[in-house]
Scaffold this motif. Sequence first.
Motif, PDB file in Angstrom:
ATOM      1  N   THR A 218       0.832  -1.220   0.000  1.00  0.00           N
ATOM      2  CA  THR A 218       0.000   0.000   0.000  1.00  0.00           C
ATOM      3  C   THR A 218       0.857   1.257   0.000  1.00  0.00           C
ATOM      4  N   GLN A 219       2.112   1.139   0.434  1.00  0.00           N
ATOM      5  CA  GLN A 219       3.006   2.290   0.507  1.00  0.00           C
ATOM      6  C   GLN A 219       4.148   2.217  -0.501  1.00  0.00           C
ATOM      7  N   ALA A 220       4.056   1.315  -1.466  1.00  0.00           N
ATOM      8  CA  ALA A 220       5.149   1.101  -2.420  1.00  0.00           C
ATOM      9  C   ALA A 220       5.474   2.355  -3.230  1.00  0.00           C
ATOM     10  N   VAL A 221       4.471   3.162  -3.540  1.00  0.00           N
ATOM     11  CA  VAL A 221       4.719   4.375  -4.331  1.00  0.00           C
ATOM     12  C   VAL A 221       5.521   5.411  -3.548  1.00  0.00           C
ATOM     13  N   ARG A 222       5.584   5.267  -2.232  1.00  0.00           N
ATOM     14  CA  ARG A 222       6.332   6.202  -1.391  1.00  0.00           C
ATOM     15  C   ARG A 222       7.784   5.777  -1.193  1.00  0.00           C
ATOM     16  N   GLY A 223       8.146   4.613  -1.736  1.00  0.00           N
ATOM     17  CA  GLY A 223       9.530   4.160  -1.645  1.00  0.00           C
ATOM     18  C   GLY A 223       9.699   2.966  -0.716  1.00  0.00           C
ATOM     19  N   GLU A 224      10.845   2.307  -0.894  1.00  0.00           N
ATOM     20  CA  GLU A 224      11.114   1.090  -0.131  1.00  0.00           C
ATOM     21  C   GLU A 224      11.259   1.342   1.363  1.00  0.00           C
ATOM     22  N   GLY A 225      11.835   2.463   1.739  1.00  0.00           N
ATOM     23  CA  GLY A 225      12.019   2.761   3.162  1.00  0.00           C
ATOM     24  C   GLY A 225      10.699   2.863   3.895  1.00  0.00           C
ATOM     25  N   VAL A 226       9.759   3.589   3.317  1.00  0.00           N
ATOM     26  CA  VAL A 226       8.450   3.765   3.953  1.00  0.00           C
ATOM     27  C   VAL A 226       7.683   2.447   3.934  1.00  0.00           C
ATOM     28  N   ALA A 227       7.682   1.772   2.780  1.00  0.00           N
ATOM     29  CA  ALA A 227       6.934   0.522   2.635  1.00  0.00           C
ATOM     30  C   ALA A 227       7.455  -0.550   3.597  1.00  0.00           C
ATOM     31  N   CYS A 228       8.750  -0.729   3.625  1.00  0.00           N
ATOM     32  CA  CYS A 228       9.325  -1.762   4.488  1.00  0.00           C
ATOM     33  C   CYS A 228       9.258  -1.377   5.961  1.00  0.00           C
ATOM     34  N   GLY A 229       9.266  -0.071   6.237  1.00  0.00           N
ATOM     35  CA  GLY A 229       9.070   0.374   7.616  1.00  0.00           C
ATOM     36  C   GLY A 229       7.697  -0.030   8.133  1.00  0.00           C
ATOM     37  N   LEU A 230       6.695   0.096   7.281  1.00  0.00           N
ATOM     38  CA  LEU A 230       5.346  -0.313   7.667  1.00  0.00           C
ATOM     39  C   LEU A 230       5.269  -1.831   7.826  1.00  0.00           C
ATOM     40  N   ALA A 231       5.907  -2.563   6.926  1.00  0.00           N
ATOM     41  CA  ALA A 231       5.936  -4.032   7.038  1.00  0.00           C
ATOM     42  C   ALA A 231       6.608  -4.454   8.346  1.00  0.00           C
ATOM     43  N   HIS A 232       7.669  -3.761   8.708  1.00  0.00           N
ATOM     44  CA  HIS A 232       8.381  -4.064   9.954  1.00  0.00           C
ATOM     45  C   HIS A 232       7.485  -3.813  11.162  1.00  0.00           C
ATOM     46  N   ARG A 233       6.746  -2.734  11.119  1.00  0.00           N
ATOM     47  CA  ARG A 233       5.851  -2.402  12.232  1.00  0.00           C
ATOM     48  C   ARG A 233       4.741  -3.447  12.375  1.00  0.00           C
TER      49      ARG A 233
END
Length: 118
Positions: A54-69
Amino acid sequence: MRVPRDAGSASVVLMAMGLAAIVLGVTIASAGSMLVADHRAGSVADLSALAAATQAVRGEGVACGLAHRVADDQRVQLRSCHLDGLDAVVTVQATVPIASLGGPGSVIATARAGPVEL
């Protein structure tokens, strides 16, 4: 009065049967625990990948940060996360609460989520 030679043999048989029942119970509990952990890891991997996608368009850092959370909230360790275009690929590791008889102490699951190409 003579005592028969097999006096007390029932006690030995009952002890052996009790031990066999305990071993069977531990084996079943261990297998069940591993199955639950495997399903849990798969579900958390799916949920984390969907969250990252859902956050892939915002970049890997944001997307993977959400996955980590998401993985942390479910008490599962995020092993890897990366974007493949707009697809998120996530790998998680969940611990097996009852890891006995030489079984693994954790299970690993990978999931991929992203937009559907029509």
